[in-house]
Design a protein around this motif. Structure first.
Motif, short mmCIF file in Angstrom:
data_model
loop_
_atom_site.label_atom_id
_atom_site.label_comp_id
_atom_site.label_asym_id
_atom_site.label_seq_id
_atom_site.Cartn_x
_atom_site.Cartn_y
_atom_site.Cartn_z
N LYS A 1 0.80 -1.22 0.00
CA LYS A 1 0.00 0.00 0.00
C LYS A 1 0.84 1.28 0.00
N GLU A 2 2.00 1.25 0.62
CA GLU A 2 2.80 2.48 0.71
C GLU A 2 3.30 2.97 -0.65
N TYR A 3 3.19 2.14 -1.67
CA TYR A 3 3.60 2.59 -3.00
C TYR A 3 2.51 3.39 -3.70
N GLY A 4 1.30 3.42 -3.13
CA GLY A 4 0.24 4.27 -3.66
C GLY A 4 -0.20 3.94 -5.07
N LEU A 5 -0.23 2.66 -5.42
CA LEU A 5 -0.55 2.26 -6.79
C LEU A 5 -2.06 2.10 -6.98
N ASP A 6 -2.50 2.34 -8.19
CA ASP A 6 -3.87 2.04 -8.56
C ASP A 6 -4.02 0.52 -8.67
N ARG A 7 -4.87 -0.07 -7.85
CA ARG A 7 -4.92 -1.53 -7.72
C ARG A 7 -5.21 -2.22 -9.06
N GLU A 8 -6.26 -1.78 -9.74
CA GLU A 8 -6.64 -2.47 -10.98
C GLU A 8 -5.57 -2.34 -12.05
N LYS A 9 -5.02 -1.15 -12.19
CA LYS A 9 -3.98 -0.94 -13.19
C LYS A 9 -2.73 -1.74 -12.85
N PHE A 10 -2.40 -1.78 -11.55
CA PHE A 10 -1.22 -2.51 -11.09
C PHE A 10 -1.30 -3.99 -11.42
N PHE A 11 -2.42 -4.63 -11.10
CA PHE A 11 -2.53 -6.06 -11.37
C PHE A 11 -2.62 -6.36 -12.87
N LYS A 12 -3.17 -5.42 -13.62
CA LYS A 12 -3.18 -5.59 -15.07
C LYS A 12 -1.75 -5.54 -15.61
N GLU A 13 -0.95 -4.60 -15.12
CA GLU A 13 0.44 -4.48 -15.55
C GLU A 13 1.24 -5.72 -15.17
N LEU A 14 0.98 -6.27 -13.98
CA LEU A 14 1.70 -7.47 -13.57
C LEU A 14 1.53 -8.60 -14.57
N VAL A 15 0.30 -8.76 -15.06
CA VAL A 15 0.02 -9.87 -15.98
C VAL A 15 0.44 -9.54 -17.40
N THR A 16 0.00 -8.39 -17.91
CA THR A 16 0.22 -8.10 -19.33
C THR A 16 1.67 -7.73 -19.64
N GLU A 17 2.35 -7.08 -18.71
CA GLU A 17 3.71 -6.64 -18.98
C GLU A 17 4.75 -7.35 -18.11
N GLY A 18 4.42 -7.57 -16.84
CA GLY A 18 5.33 -8.30 -15.98
C GLY A 18 5.33 -9.79 -16.23
N LYS A 19 4.26 -10.29 -16.86
CA LYS A 19 4.11 -11.71 -17.18
C LYS A 19 4.23 -12.57 -15.92
N VAL A 20 3.54 -12.15 -14.88
CA VAL A 20 3.52 -12.91 -13.64
C VAL A 20 2.11 -12.82 -13.05
N LEU A 21 1.61 -13.96 -12.55
CA LEU A 21 0.25 -14.01 -12.02
C LEU A 21 0.29 -14.26 -10.52
N PHE A 22 -0.04 -13.21 -9.76
CA PHE A 22 -0.23 -13.31 -8.32
C PHE A 22 -1.73 -13.19 -8.03
N GLU A 23 -2.09 -13.29 -6.77
CA GLU A 23 -3.49 -13.12 -6.40
C GLU A 23 -3.69 -11.77 -5.72
N ASP A 24 -4.68 -11.05 -6.21
CA ASP A 24 -5.06 -9.76 -5.65
C ASP A 24 -5.66 -9.99 -4.27
N GLY A 25 -5.12 -9.32 -3.25
CA GLY A 25 -5.59 -9.51 -1.89
C GLY A 25 -7.06 -9.22 -1.69
N GLN A 26 -7.64 -8.41 -2.58
CA GLN A 26 -9.05 -8.07 -2.43
C GLN A 26 -9.95 -9.28 -2.64
N MET A 27 -9.42 -10.33 -3.27
CA MET A 27 -10.20 -11.57 -3.43
C MET A 27 -10.55 -12.16 -2.06
N PHE A 28 -9.76 -11.85 -1.05
CA PHE A 28 -9.93 -12.43 0.27
C PHE A 28 -10.79 -11.54 1.18
N GLY A 29 -11.46 -10.55 0.56
CA GLY A 29 -12.29 -9.61 1.27
C GLY A 29 -11.73 -8.21 1.11
N GLU A 30 -12.57 -7.20 1.33
CA GLU A 30 -12.14 -5.81 1.22
C GLU A 30 -10.93 -5.54 2.11
#
Length: 566
Positions: free
Chosen positions: A335-364
């Motif tokens: 969180k301290e990096y202040g990233l836009d969550r949706e854009k960040f996870f999209k960049e991870l997959v489309t450009e970083g080519k790595v699939l992690f799990e978004d913590g929001q899946m586990f609740g707000e």
């Protein structure tokens, strides 16, 4: 037996959910994406398990298979006694094809539609899915997160558990995803409150064998034997021995009434009383003969986590990370990096080519976190972390651009910020190297567009992975109106997190292929190879105060797009 856990095992062609069905998690994941999502390991199973399965295959027939053998139950009960000093009566063990399906069976047995089931978010997301799909009411007593640590708000817990609608508390122990092994005091307090308000407990302890750094797991039913009739414990060899695909879980039920209801509902109504012959053989071989494999895996996981902690300290110091007490799943606070969550996870997959799990899946409560599975070869994990760091450390809009000293083909040790002060706006453009035909074409395009850039108050500067002498010779007759920065050691690329493509296939977009064709038509020939052949471009529009106005990491430079930017 000594196992080589650094050896990568190819999982394509095995119907692997983790590697071959990533689109279930993110449709933009492709075959070049590295998966760190679903909780199975990339380590081969213990040799005794493989041997047992081969032996069973040699029996040639795989008919309906019962598990009511002393050998099977001795293996399970012996493991509980050996690992946890926990005596479990074989008559109290009931089998399910998985812990999550077991939740559904137990919900139908222990509650009715509309009843409340208490959970503690952020928590394993099938908890929520199973509660809601069974028309039960989800009651949440969220964990408290403060200074990088989690705790239980027992005032809120009692308030929720005392609600007459709540009939079951679904406990995650050790907790997934936060990785906590609850203390004896915490467990006793939760059990006491559930007993006080007549709420039964389903304790998911599937990760109970996977404790980090010598930590010890205490089964809730062992800790609180006086409450065992209100506790159902869900365990399995699947997480411990990487056997998720065999689909066998041990559901430990002490309450005779719940046992009878299980037999009537699961065995009778659903007809689910038989297991796969492979599940039975694998479980016996795991619990009887594979502890040495588990101990080696535990040591390897500890090494992975140590490496991860050191990596974050060096490359991503704003991340909050605590090595988990249990599981091989990590919970990363970015969180301290202040990233836009949706854009960040999209960049991870489309450009970083790595699939992690978004913590929001586990609740707000999980927003701003990533769950990463570290049960893999260390080199693979290191690659994933490097890709994560590349995405997080990108130079983004509304940030200060990193300052640096640079060399041109004609001058040395110039200061970037002093150059910025001389212009209204500066476009810092990262290309490959001068000999690249595409780059030569792009330089000519920038030359043609230079006056249009200047009309907009923008001065282009190009960074290339080329030696000063080579560019000096090449530019004698070119008359380029903009400055070129020579960065043969790619220090500025690292400073601005401008990385290369994963492979040539990822690099060759339609726009790149079009540029290759146009360069060929213009008679441009390839020169000396320098730097990284797969290098991707990036561009940064920067004000004279050093603030980034616009940034783009892309697969090809689009001059026309850069000119229409307001």
């Amino acid at each position: 037996m000594k196992y080589d856990l650094d050896q990568f095992v190819e999982r394509s062609g095995t119907n692997s959910a983790k590697w071959e069905a990533m689109a279930m998690m993110d449709p933009e994941a492709d075959k070049t994406t590295l998966p760190f999502w679903v909780a199975d390991m990339d380590f081969p199973c213990a040799e005794p398990i493989l041997k047992a399965l081969r032996t069973r295959v040699d029996k040639q027939i795989f008919g309906y298979t019962i598990h009511q053998t002393g050998e099977f139950f001795r293996s399970v009960c012996g493991w509980m006694q050996h690992r946890f000093d926990w005596y479990v009566d074989s008559k109290d063990i009931f089998l399910s094809h998985g812990v999550v399906p077991g939740f559904g069976y137990l919900f139908n047995i222990m509650t009715k539609p509309g009843d409340g089931i208490l959970i503690q978010r952020p928590v394993y997301y099938p908890f929520t899915n199973m509660i809601e799909s069974h028309q039960r009411k989800l009651i949440n007593s969220a964990l408290v997160y403060e200074d990088g640590k989690y705790s239980i708000d027992f005032d809120d817990f009692e308030k929720k558990v005392s609600d007459p609608i709540v009939k079951v508390f679904l406990l995650c122990h050790p907790h997934n995803p936060v990785g906590y092994e609850w203390t004896t005091e915490e467990l006793r307090t939760m059990a006491d409150l559930c007993h006080k308000y007549d709420v039964k407990i389903i304790s998911d302890e599937i990760h109970f064998d996977l404790m980090r750094g010598g930590a010890k797991h205490i089964p809730l039913a062992k800790l609180c034997p006086e409450y065992k009739n209100m506790i159902v414990t869900c365990t399995a060899p699947s997480k411990t021995f990487n056997l998720a695909g065999i689909q066998l879980s041990n559901i430990i039920i002490h309450n005779k009434e719940i046992q009878e209801d299980w037999k009537k509902y699961v065995h009778g109504e659903l007809g689910l009383s038989l297991m796969s012959p492979f599940a039975i053989e694998a479980t016996q071989a795991a619990y009887y003969e594979s502890e040495d494999w588990l101990e080696q895996v535990q040591e390897y996981l500890d090494g992975n986590l140590k490496m991860m902690k050191e990596f974050f300290a060096e490359k991503l110091p704003k991340i909050k990370f605590r090595i988990p007490d249990g599981t091989y799943l990590t919970w990363i606070d970015y969180k301290e990096y202040g990233l836009d969550r949706e854009k960040f996870f999209k960049e991870l997959v489309t450009e970083g080519k790595v699939l992690f799990e978004d913590g929001q899946m586990f609740g707000e409560e999980g927003s701003g976190f990533i769950r990463i599975n570290v049960a893999c070869q260390r080199a693979l994990l290191r690659t994933a972390l490097e890709r994560l760091a590349n995405i997080i450390n990108r130079v983004r809009e509304n940030q200060k651009a990193p300052d640096f000293e640079y060399d041109t083909p004609y001058e040395k040790n110039k200061n970037f910020y002093k150059t910025l002060e001389q212009n209204d706006k500066t476009y810092l453009i990262f290309l490959r190297y001068y000999g690249c035909t595409i780059c030569q074409y792009e330089l000519l395009q920038l030359k043609e567009s230079y006056d249009e850039f200047k009309k907009k108050g923008i001065t282009p500067i190009v960074v290339m992975q080329s030696e000063r002498k080579l560019v000096n010779e090449a530019l004698k007759d070119k008359g380029l109106p903009f400055e070129i920065i020579c960065d043969p050691n790619q220090k500025l690329y690292e400073l601005y997190s401008v990385k290369a493509a994963i492979n040539m296939e990822d690099l060759l977009t339609p726009l790149v292929l079009d540029k290759i064709g146009k360069a060929t038509q213009m008679g441009i020939v390839h020169g000396k190879y320098e730097g990284n052949e797969y290098q991707l471009p990036a561009s940064f529009l920067i004000g004279n105060n050093g603030n980034v106005i616009f940034s783009k990491y892309s697969k090809s430079l689009d001059t026309s797009e850069m000119l229409v930017l307001d």
